[in-house]
Motif scaffolding. Structure first.
Motif, PDB file in Angstrom:
ATOM      1  N   LEU A  79      53.999  36.701  36.519  1.00  0.00           N
ATOM      2  CA  LEU A  79      52.659  36.694  35.931  1.00  0.00           C
ATOM      3  C   LEU A  79      52.700  37.147  34.470  1.00  0.00           C
ATOM      4  CD1 LEU A  79      50.638  38.258  38.875  1.00  0.00           C
ATOM      5  CD2 LEU A  79      50.654  35.864  38.177  1.00  0.00           C
ATOM      6  N   PHE A  81      50.996  39.008  30.848  1.00  0.00           N
ATOM      7  CA  PHE A  81      50.444  40.327  30.487  1.00  0.00           C
ATOM      8  C   PHE A  81      51.283  41.464  31.080  1.00  0.00           C
ATOM      9  CE2 PHE A  81      46.678  37.484  30.973  1.00  0.00           C
ATOM     10  CZ  PHE A  81      46.478  37.262  29.625  1.00  0.00           C
ATOM     11  N   LYS A  82      52.585  41.398  30.855  1.00  0.00           N
ATOM     12  CA  LYS A  82      53.466  42.437  31.395  1.00  0.00           C
ATOM     13  C   LYS A  82      53.335  43.734  30.604  1.00  0.00           C
ATOM     14  CE  LYS A  82      56.717  39.358  33.423  1.00  0.00           C
ATOM     15  NZ  LYS A  82      57.786  39.448  34.316  1.00  0.00           N
ATOM     16  N   SER A  89      53.210  42.659  35.406  1.00  0.00           N
ATOM     17  CA  SER A  89      51.925  42.251  34.863  1.00  0.00           C
ATOM     18  C   SER A  89      50.853  43.254  35.271  1.00  0.00           C
ATOM     19  CB  SER A  89      51.574  40.863  35.391  1.00  0.00           C
ATOM     20  OG  SER A  89      50.253  40.522  35.046  1.00  0.00           O
ATOM     21  N   ILE A 129      47.889  42.359  35.899  1.00  0.00           N
ATOM     22  CA  ILE A 129      46.950  41.642  36.769  1.00  0.00           C
ATOM     23  C   ILE A 129      46.967  42.187  38.198  1.00  0.00           C
ATOM     24  CG2 ILE A 129      46.371  39.384  37.751  1.00  0.00           C
ATOM     25  CD1 ILE A 129      47.349  38.163  35.077  1.00  0.00           C
ATOM     26  N   PRO A 130      48.134  42.287  38.884  1.00  0.00           N
ATOM     27  CA  PRO A 130      48.081  42.843  40.240  1.00  0.00           C
ATOM     28  C   PRO A 130      47.702  44.320  40.267  1.00  0.00           C
ATOM     29  CG  PRO A 130      50.353  42.386  39.607  1.00  0.00           C
ATOM     30  CD  PRO A 130      49.474  41.817  38.542  1.00  0.00           C
ATOM     31  N   LEU A 164      45.534  45.780  38.227  1.00  0.00           N
ATOM     32  CA  LEU A 164      44.075  45.799  38.121  1.00  0.00           C
ATOM     33  C   LEU A 164      43.427  45.323  39.420  1.00  0.00           C
ATOM     34  CD1 LEU A 164      43.568  44.407  34.506  1.00  0.00           C
ATOM     35  CD2 LEU A 164      43.112  46.725  35.308  1.00  0.00           C
ATOM     36  N   GLY A 165      44.029  44.338  40.065  1.00  0.00           N
ATOM     37  CA  GLY A 165      43.496  43.849  41.342  1.00  0.00           C
ATOM     38  C   GLY A 165      43.529  44.914  42.421  1.00  0.00           C
TER      39      GLY A 165
END
Length: 160
Positions: free
Chosen positions: A12, A14-15, A26, A28-29, A31-32
């Motif tokens: 993914l 945005f690392k 990333s 992303i996970p 934040l998820g």
């Protein structure tokens, strides 16, 4: 998996490097997972640790000793915010009960911190698994056992 292999989370964008956890993943996970924990905290009144700890350990591969501290710090902030929002929206907070629970929680945290230092990561994960399993069994048991009196008002005697 071997140490050089990566799963879909590592592909993914945005690392970001998390130095203490020794991660380069990333956001992303991360934040998820945080959004999911915040949602559960707001609607169920749970701290979210019973979901966050396994998620960080098994999805993001964070070392167990780092997960414990990270989870506790995150829960302090999320719980404080959720408490303020809940109390201002619903006005249903029992301050005395909360204070007594906090005193017990602080005392229990001292013993838990000492025990956590003496246990290995595998032992901590096994204890968490047993705790989650016990809660699930209790909830399942309560779903299938018929109560003695379906229409009892014994718990709300102060309202009568």
């Amino acid at each position: 998996k071997k140490s050089g292999q990566h799963n879909w989370i590592h592909r993914l964008p945005f690392k970001m490097r998390f130095r203490t956890s020794k991660l380069f993943v990333s956001v992303i996970p991360v934040l998820g997972i945080g959004a999911g924990i915040g949602f559960l905290s707001a609607i169920m009144g749970v701290g979210g640790g019973f979901i966050m700890v396994p998620a960080l350990i098994y999805l993001l591969k964070v070392p167990t000793n780092v997960v414990v501290g990270t989870s506790l710090f995150q829960i302090v902030v999320v719980s404080a915010f959720t408490t303020l929002v809940h109390s201002s929206t619903n006005q249903t907070v029992d301050i005395i009960l909360a204070l007594v629970l906090m005193v017990g929680g602080v005392a229990g945290a001292q013993y838990g911190a000492k025990a956590g230092q003496k246990l290995r990561g595998e032992q901590l994960r096994a204890l968490l698994a047993l705790l989650v399993l016990a809660v699930a069994l209790r909830l399942g048991f309560d779903l299938f056992v018929k109560p003695q009196n379906l229409y009892s008002l014994t718990g709300v005697s102060g309202l009568l």
